[in-house]
Design a protein around this motif. Structure first.
Motif, PDB file in Angstrom:
ATOM      1  N   ASP A  90      45.194  -5.852  25.109  1.00  0.00           N
ATOM      2  CA  ASP A  90      45.505  -4.683  24.271  1.00  0.00           C
ATOM      3  C   ASP A  90      46.759  -4.927  23.439  1.00  0.00           C
ATOM      4  OD1 ASP A  90      43.317  -3.320  25.208  1.00  0.00           O
ATOM      5  OD2 ASP A  90      44.417  -2.171  26.712  1.00  0.00           O
ATOM      6  N   GLU A 138      39.268   1.783  19.776  1.00  0.00           N
ATOM      7  CA  GLU A 138      39.936   2.736  20.654  1.00  0.00           C
ATOM      8  C   GLU A 138      38.931   3.410  21.579  1.00  0.00           C
ATOM      9  OE1 GLU A 138      42.874   4.803  22.502  1.00  0.00           O
ATOM     10  OE2 GLU A 138      43.089   3.190  21.025  1.00  0.00           O
ATOM     11  N   ALA A 139      37.755   3.753  21.013  1.00  0.00           N
ATOM     12  CA  ALA A 139      36.700   4.346  21.845  1.00  0.00           C
ATOM     13  C   ALA A 139      36.217   3.346  22.897  1.00  0.00           C
ATOM     14  CB  ALA A 139      35.533   4.786  20.968  1.00  0.00           C
ATOM     15  N   GLN A 140      36.078   2.089  22.470  1.00  0.00           N
ATOM     16  CA  GLN A 140      35.654   1.043  23.406  1.00  0.00           C
ATOM     17  C   GLN A 140      36.707   0.835  24.486  1.00  0.00           C
ATOM     18  OE1 GLN A 140      35.361  -3.012  21.817  1.00  0.00           O
ATOM     19  NE2 GLN A 140      33.391  -3.223  22.819  1.00  0.00           N
ATOM     20  N   ARG A 141      37.977   0.880  24.090  1.00  0.00           N
ATOM     21  CA  ARG A 141      39.059   0.696  25.046  1.00  0.00           C
ATOM     22  C   ARG A 141      39.085   1.850  26.046  1.00  0.00           C
ATOM     23  NH1 ARG A 141      42.462  -0.823  21.767  1.00  0.00           N
ATOM     24  NH2 ARG A 141      43.374   1.160  21.121  1.00  0.00           N
ATOM     25  N   THR A 142      38.828   3.078  25.553  1.00  0.00           N
ATOM     26  CA  THR A 142      38.781   4.226  26.453  1.00  0.00           C
ATOM     27  C   THR A 142      37.670   4.077  27.480  1.00  0.00           C
ATOM     28  OG1 THR A 142      39.630   5.686  24.712  1.00  0.00           O
ATOM     29  CG2 THR A 142      38.519   6.735  26.575  1.00  0.00           C
ATOM     30  N   GLU A 145      38.766   1.496  29.993  1.00  0.00           N
ATOM     31  CA  GLU A 145      39.778   2.034  30.898  1.00  0.00           C
ATOM     32  C   GLU A 145      39.145   2.977  31.914  1.00  0.00           C
ATOM     33  OE1 GLU A 145      42.600   3.807  28.308  1.00  0.00           O
ATOM     34  OE2 GLU A 145      43.585   1.909  27.778  1.00  0.00           O
ATOM     35  N   THR A 146      38.137   3.736  31.458  1.00  0.00           N
ATOM     36  CA  THR A 146      37.425   4.617  32.390  1.00  0.00           C
ATOM     37  C   THR A 146      36.723   3.812  33.469  1.00  0.00           C
ATOM     38  OG1 THR A 146      37.064   6.242  30.621  1.00  0.00           O
ATOM     39  CG2 THR A 146      35.654   6.409  32.567  1.00  0.00           C
TER      40      THR A 146
END
Length: 222
Positions: A90, A138-142, A145-146
C-alpha cells in the motif's frame, strides 16, 4: 512439525517473487523521487513500475489464497507477516500514485497558451483516469482489508477456542481428581467404621470374660 514443512513451496515461491518485485518497485520510486523531473523518462519508468507493482499484487493475492487452505495454527503464524507485506504494498502504491500525479503536472506547460486545447483535454482526462483507477484500487484495497480482518478474527477465535478447550480439559481432570478423592474418603470412612466395630467387639468380649471370671470366683466362694 516445523513451519518449514507446513508451508508449501508454491507459497514460498509467491513470497520470494513478491519481495523481489516490491524491492524493484521501491528502488525505482526512490530513484524517480530524487531524479530531475522529465515527463518522457518518468512516464516510461512509472509505466514499468506500475506493471511490477501489479505483478506484486498478484503474488500477494496468491499468498492470501494459499493461506486460506492452511490449518488455523499456520494461519495464525503467517497472518502478521502477510499484513506487513500488505502495508508495504500500500505504501508503494501511494508513492506511485503521487509520482504519477506529479508527472502529469510536469507535463503541463509553463505557459498554457503554447499548447492546444486538445493537449490540455488529454492531460485533464489523464488525471480523471488516475482518479478513477485510484477509486477502484481503494475499493479493492477495502475488500482485501475486509478479507484480512476476517482471517484475523478467525485466528482470534481459534486462539479463544484453544483456551476454552484447555480450560475444559483442566475441568475434566479436576473432576476426575475429585472423584478419586471421594473414593479414597469413602474407603477411609469404611476402614474407620470397621476399626470402631472391632474395638467395640473387643470391649464386649472383654466385658463378657470379666463377668464369667467374676461368676466363677463367686461360685468357688459359695
Amino acid at each position: 512439525m516445523s513451519l518449514r514443512f507446513d508451508v508449501s513451496d508454491l507459497y514460498r515461491s509467491y513470497e520470494v517473487d513478491f519481495q523481489r518485485l516490491l524491492k524493484e518497485v521501491n528502488d525505482s520510486l526512490n530513484a524517480l523521487a530524487n531524479a530531475p523531473k522529465s515527463y518522457d523518462v518518468s512516464a516510461e519508468v512509472l509505466s514499468k513500475t506500475s506493471y511490477k507493482l501489479s505483478e506484486a499484487d498478484k503474488c500477494y493475492r496468491q499468498m492470501e489464497s494459499e493461506l486460506l487452505s492452511y490449518p488455523q495454527n499456520i494461519k495464525v503464524t503467517l497472518l502478521p507477516k502477510l499484513k506487513a507485506y500488505k502495508k508495504s504494498y500500500d505504501d508503494a502504491q501511494k508513492q506511485l500514485k503521487s509520482l504519477e500525479r506529479e508527472n502529469v503536472r510536469v507535463a503541463e506547460p509553463a505557459n498554457e497558451g503554447k499548447y492546444s486545447e486538445t493537449r490540455r483535454r488529454i492531460l485533464k482526462n489523464g488525471e480523471s483516469l488516475i482518479r478513477g483507477v485510484d477509486a477502484l484500487e481503494e475499493a479493492q484495497r477495502t475488500a482485501t482489508e475486509t478479507e484480512s480482518l476476517t482471517l484475523s478474527i478467525q485466528a482470534e477465535l481459534y486462539g479463544n477456542r484453544e483456551i476454552i478447550e484447555r480450560a475444559r480439559s483442566r475441568t475434566k481432570e479436576t473432576s476426575s481428581d475429585l472423584d478419586r478423592s471421594d473414593g479414597i474418603l469413602r474407603v477411609l470412612r469404611r476402614k474407620d467404621l470397621t476399626n470402631k466395630l472391632l474395638l467395640l467387639l473387643v470391649i464386649v468380649v472383654l466385658f463378657i470374660l470379666d463377668v464369667v471370671i467374676l461368676l466363677h470366683k463367686l461360685h468357688i466362694l459359695f
